[in-house]
Scaffold this motif. Structure first.
Motif, PDB file in Angstrom:
ATOM      1  N   THR A  14       1.127  -1.290  -0.115  1.00  0.00           N
ATOM      2  CA  THR A  14      -0.145   0.004  -0.069  1.00  0.00           C
ATOM      3  C   THR A  14       0.839   1.020   0.084  1.00  0.00           C
ATOM      4  O   THR A  14       1.923   1.296   0.996  1.00  0.00           O
ATOM      5  CB  THR A  14      -0.770   0.041   1.353  1.00  0.00           C
TER       6      THR A  14
ATOM      7  N   ALA B 243      -3.006   3.840  -2.768  1.00  0.00           N
ATOM      8  CA  ALA B 243      -2.857   2.879  -3.884  1.00  0.00           C
ATOM      9  C   ALA B 243      -2.532   1.489  -3.045  1.00  0.00           C
ATOM     10  O   ALA B 243      -1.710   1.312  -2.654  1.00  0.00           O
ATOM     11  CB  ALA B 243      -1.900   3.341  -4.768  1.00  0.00           C
ATOM     12  N   ARG B 244      -3.468   0.772  -3.609  1.00  0.00           N
ATOM     13  CA  ARG B 244      -3.398  -0.494  -2.953  1.00  0.00           C
ATOM     14  C   ARG B 244      -3.043  -1.758  -4.097  1.00  0.00           C
ATOM     15  O   ARG B 244      -3.826  -1.983  -4.839  1.00  0.00           O
ATOM     16  CB  ARG B 244      -4.704  -1.197  -2.191  1.00  0.00           C
ATOM     17  N   SER B 245      -1.746  -2.275  -4.006  1.00  0.00           N
ATOM     18  CA  SER B 245      -1.595  -3.147  -5.010  1.00  0.00           C
ATOM     19  C   SER B 245      -1.276  -4.868  -4.718  1.00  0.00           C
ATOM     20  O   SER B 245      -0.861  -4.867  -3.345  1.00  0.00           O
ATOM     21  CB  SER B 245      -0.108  -2.685  -5.402  1.00  0.00           C
TER      22      SER B 245
ATOM     23  N   ALA C 132      -0.156  -6.948 -12.170  1.00  0.00           N
ATOM     24  CA  ALA C 132      -0.360  -6.460 -11.258  1.00  0.00           C
ATOM     25  C   ALA C 132      -1.652  -5.664 -11.291  1.00  0.00           C
ATOM     26  O   ALA C 132      -2.230  -5.114 -12.341  1.00  0.00           O
ATOM     27  CB  ALA C 132       0.794  -5.050 -11.198  1.00  0.00           C
TER      28      ALA C 132
ATOM     29  N   VAL D 110      -4.109  -2.633  -9.211  1.00  0.00           N
ATOM     30  CA  VAL D 110      -3.781  -1.455  -8.284  1.00  0.00           C
ATOM     31  C   VAL D 110      -5.242  -0.813  -8.117  1.00  0.00           C
ATOM     32  O   VAL D 110      -5.650  -0.395  -9.359  1.00  0.00           O
ATOM     33  CB  VAL D 110      -2.699  -0.789  -8.577  1.00  0.00           C
TER      34      VAL D 110
ATOM     35  N   CYS E 102      -6.684   2.606  -6.786  1.00  0.00           N
ATOM     36  CA  CYS E 102      -6.537   3.903  -6.064  1.00  0.00           C
ATOM     37  C   CYS E 102      -7.343   4.724  -5.398  1.00  0.00           C
ATOM     38  O   CYS E 102      -8.662   4.795  -6.086  1.00  0.00           O
ATOM     39  CB  CYS E 102      -5.768   4.883  -7.027  1.00  0.00           C
TER      40      CYS E 102
ATOM     41  N   MET F  99      -0.727  -4.630 -16.230  1.00  0.00           N
ATOM     42  CA  MET F  99      -1.178  -3.885 -15.094  1.00  0.00           C
ATOM     43  C   MET F  99      -2.586  -3.349 -15.321  1.00  0.00           C
ATOM     44  O   MET F  99      -2.676  -2.872 -16.133  1.00  0.00           O
ATOM     45  CB  MET F  99      -0.013  -2.805 -15.186  1.00  0.00           C
TER      46      MET F  99
ATOM     47  N   LEU G  13      -4.673  -0.842 -13.572  1.00  0.00           N
ATOM     48  CA  LEU G  13      -4.543   0.387 -12.517  1.00  0.00           C
ATOM     49  C   LEU G  13      -5.890   1.000 -12.621  1.00  0.00           C
ATOM     50  O   LEU G  13      -6.593   1.384 -13.721  1.00  0.00           O
ATOM     51  CB  LEU G  13      -3.838   1.283 -12.906  1.00  0.00           C
TER      52      LEU G  13
ATOM     53  N   ILE H 286       1.774   5.251  -7.538  1.00  0.00           N
ATOM     54  CA  ILE H 286       1.323   4.011  -7.894  1.00  0.00           C
ATOM     55  C   ILE H 286       2.406   3.063  -8.350  1.00  0.00           C
ATOM     56  O   ILE H 286       2.352   1.917  -7.902  1.00  0.00           O
ATOM     57  CB  ILE H 286       0.362   4.237  -8.979  1.00  0.00           C
TER      58      ILE H 286
ATOM     59  N   SER I  55       3.940   1.469  -5.327  1.00  0.00           N
ATOM     60  CA  SER I  55       3.352   0.631  -4.666  1.00  0.00           C
ATOM     61  C   SER I  55       3.570  -0.849  -5.502  1.00  0.00           C
ATOM     62  O   SER I  55       3.467  -2.020  -4.825  1.00  0.00           O
ATOM     63  CB  SER I  55       1.695   0.691  -4.658  1.00  0.00           C
ATOM     64  N   ILE I  56       3.301  -0.815  -6.658  1.00  0.00           N
ATOM     65  CA  ILE I  56       3.839  -2.052  -7.564  1.00  0.00           C
ATOM     66  C   ILE I  56       5.169  -2.680  -7.401  1.00  0.00           C
ATOM     67  O   ILE I  56       5.399  -3.817  -7.086  1.00  0.00           O
ATOM     68  CB  ILE I  56       3.669  -1.891  -9.049  1.00  0.00           C
TER      69      ILE I  56
END
Ligand SMILES: [Zn+2]
Length: 493
Positions: A40, A69-71, A82, A84, A86, A114, A116, A150, A153-154
Motif C-alpha cells: 500500500t 494505492a493498494r497493489s 499487477a 492496483v 487507487c 497492469m 490500474l 502507484i 506500490s507495484i
C-alpha cells in the motif's frame, strides 16, 4: 482496427485438469510456483487541492482518512500481473500511463499486464486535467506524485513476492444496491439542461407519487479473490461490489469512503492486523454507473452521523465476504494471463440545436434564471469545452485471467447491465468487472438507456458514441476468448 497485445501463457490441458479437480488438484502438473506480494502506498494530496465529487469543486481543508494505492502482484512462474486500486474519483489514462511506464522500468512487468483503477470515492481531490476526452500534455504536481506512488506500490508489492495460494468466491448483498434511474410520471421531474424532456430521472425525489419503476437492474454480487502464504497467513483480499460510493463526509474532508473502511474492516475480520508484510485489503468498484444505495421507494430513513453510513455498508460487505471466505477452495497454482485492446470510439458532437440553446442561455439576463434548468450553465460550459475535442479517441480495454476467473477492466462509469452481460456471456466460470480502470472517460450508458435520457446520458456527462457499450462488450469477450484459448507465447511490450 483492433490491435491486440497478447501475452499468452495458458496451458489448456492443465486447465482442463484444473476444472476437474479440487483443492490444489493440479499441484503435480503445475508449470511453476505461484507467488504473490501486496503493498500500500499513501496517495493523500496536500490540503487546499480541489475535491471534485460534487457539482462544485471545494478545497480540501482536512484529512478524515488517508488515501491509498493498494497493489497486488501475482506471478505463476511465467506471467506477472499487477492490480492496483487507487482512492480517487477517476484517474485519467495519462496518469495511469505514466505510472505504468515507471513501474515497468522498475519491475519489468509488461504495461499490458497492469490493471490500474480508481475506487471512485467522491471525497478525494482531482487527478484530472480540464477535460475527460482531451488528453493533457502537461501533468500537475499531484498527477506526477500519484503516478509515482502507484509505481512505487507495484515495486513494493513485487519486493514482497513469496510462494502463495489463491482462491476466489462470491456472495450476494442486495440490500445496498438500488438503481438510481427511474421512469417517473411527471414531466416537471424530467427536464434536462438542453431544454428538452427525458424519460428517465436520476435520483428522483424519494417516495414521490410519480415514481413508476427503475430503468435498470442491480447486481447484488460481491466477488472476491483471496491470497495467502503457504502457511495460510493472509497476504491480500480484493473484493468487487457494484455500488457507486456511499458518501456522508464532512464538507472539505478527504476520505476514501467505504472503500477505505472495507480495507480496514476486512483486515480485522481475517485476523491480519499487526503482521509483516502487512495484509492488503482492497475493495474495487464493479459496474455501478447507475446504482447507489438509496431506496427511492422509502421516505427518508433515520439520519446518519457523518461517516456512519459508509462504515455500516463496509461492515456489511466485509461480513458477507468473511462468511463466504470460509468456504472457498484455494489453489497452489493457477495460470495467469492478460490481454489488452485499444478500441476507437467516435466522440459525440454538440448538435446545432444544442449550440443554439446554450447561446441563448449564456446571453440571457441572470434575473430570468429561475425559469431555467438548474444545471444549464454547467452544461453550457461543458459543451463549450468540447469545441477542441477530437472526432475519435482510442480507449484502453483489458481482460485478466486468474485460473478460471476472468476480470474485465473498463475505463468508464459503467452501467450495471453491461457488467451483468459480461458475467453472463463470459467463457470463465466466474467473472467481474472493475470500472474506471486504466482511464476515466465519463459515463457509459447502454444504447437503450441513451434513448431514455437522464443525467448519465447527457453530452458533457457522457462523451462517446451511443453504441459504445455494445462495442466494448464485444471486444472484451474477444479478449476473454483469446485468454481462454491462449497458447504459451512470447512476451509482448
Ligand atoms: Zn460518481
Amino acid at each position: 482496427m483492433l490491435k491486440y497485445c497478447l501475452k499468452l501463457n495458458a496451458f489448456i490441458l492443465l486447465l482442463t485438469l484444473f476444472c476437474l479437480t479440487t483443492t490444489a488438484g493440479f499441484a503435480s502438473d503445475k508449470k511453476g510456483v505461484l507467488k504473490a506480494g501486496a503493498a500500500t502506498s499513501n496517495i493523500t494530496p496536500p490540503l487546499g487541492q480541489l475535491i471534485v465529487g460534487g457539482w462544485k469543486p471545494i478545497p480540501a481543508t482536512q484529512v478524515h482518512d488517508e488515501l491509498h494505492a493498494r497493489s497486488i502482484v501475482l506471478d505463476d512462474g511465467q506471467t506477472r500481473l499487477a492490480i492496483v486500486l487507487c482512492d480517487n474519483v477517476g484517474i485519467p489514462e495519462s496518469v495511469f500511463d505514466l505510472a505504468k511506464e515507471q513501474a515497468h522500468k522498475a519491475t519489468g512487468i509488461p504495461k499490458s499486464h497492469m490493471l490500474l483503477a480508481s475506487t471512485h470515492t467522491h471525497s478525494a481531490t482531482t487527478a484530472r486535467g480540464p477535460s475527460k476526452v482531451i488528453r493533457e500534455t502537461e501533468l500537475t504536481e499531484y498527477q506526477k506524485f500519484l503516478a509515482n506512488r502507484i509505481a512505487d506500490s507495484i515495486q513494493r508489492a513485487l519486493f514482497q513476492l513469496e510462494p502463495a495460494r489463491i482462491g476466489w468466491g462470491k456472495v450476494d448483498e442486495p440490500s445496498e444496491v438500488h438503481n438510481r434511474r427511474w421512469f417517473v410520471n411527471d414531466t416537471s421531474l424530467l427536464t434536462n439542461p438542453f431544454g428538452g424532456i427525458d424519460r428517465v430521472r436520476m435520483n428522483p425525489p424519494r417516495a414521490h407519487k410519480a415514481l413508476d419503476r427503475p430503468a435498470g437492474p442491480t447486481d447484488p454480487e460481491i466477488s472476491f479473490i483471496s491470497i495467502q502464504s503457504l502457511d495460510q497467513r493472509p497476504i491480500a483480499l480484493l473484493a468487487n461490489y457494484s455500488l457507486h460510493y456511499v458518501g456522508g463526509v464532512r464538507s472539505g474532508e478527504i476520505s476514501a469512503d467505504y472503500f477505505g473502511y472495507f480495507a480496514r474492516i476486512i483486515t480485522r475480520k481475517l485476523n491480519a492486523e499487526n503482521q509483516y508484510p502487512p495484509f492488503v485489503g482492497i475493495l474495487s468498484n464493479g459496474t455501478s454507473g447507475d446504482v447507489n444505495n438509496i431506496n427511492f421507494t422509502e421516505k427518508n430513513g433515520r439520519r446518519y452521523k457523518q461517516y456512519e453510513k459508509m462504515q455500516e455498508v463496509a461492515e456489511k460487505v466485509a461480513s458477507r465476504v468473511q462468511e463466504a471466505h470460509q468456504k472457498i477452495t484455494f489453489h497452489d497454482w493457477v495460470p495467469l494471463g492478460a490481454a489488452t485492446a485499444s478500441l476507437p470510439l467516435k466522440l459525440r458532437k454538440p448538435t446545432p440545436e444544442m449550440l443554439e440553446h446554450f447561446a441563448k442561455v449564456t446571453s440571457a439576463p441572470k434575473d430570468k434564471s429561475q425559469t431555467r434548468h438548474s444545471r444549464e450553465e454547467i452544461y453550457a460550459e461543458r459543451i463549450a469545452g468540447l469545441k477542441d475535442a477530437p472526432d475519435e479517441i482510442q480507449i484502453p480495454l483489458q481482460a485478466i485471467r486468474i485460473g478460471d476467473l476472468g476480470i474485465t477492466a473498463i475505463p468508464f462509469e459503467t452501467f450495471t447491465e453491461t457488467g451483468l452481460e459480461l458475467k453472463d456471456r463470459s467463457p470463465f466460470a466466474e467473472t467481474f468487472t472493475i470500472e474506471l480502470a486504466n482511464g476515466s472517460f465519463g459515463y457509459l450508458p447502454t444504447p437503450e438507456q441513451h434513448r431514455w435520457g437522464g443525467y448519465e446520458t447527457w453530452l458533457g456527462t457522457n462523451f462517446v458514441e451511443k453504441d459504445a457499450s455494445t462495442k466494448i462488450v464485444t471486444t472484451l469477450l474477444d479478449l476473454f476468448q483469446s485468454l481462454k484459448n491462449e497458447q504459451p507465447s512470447t512476451q509482448t511490450k
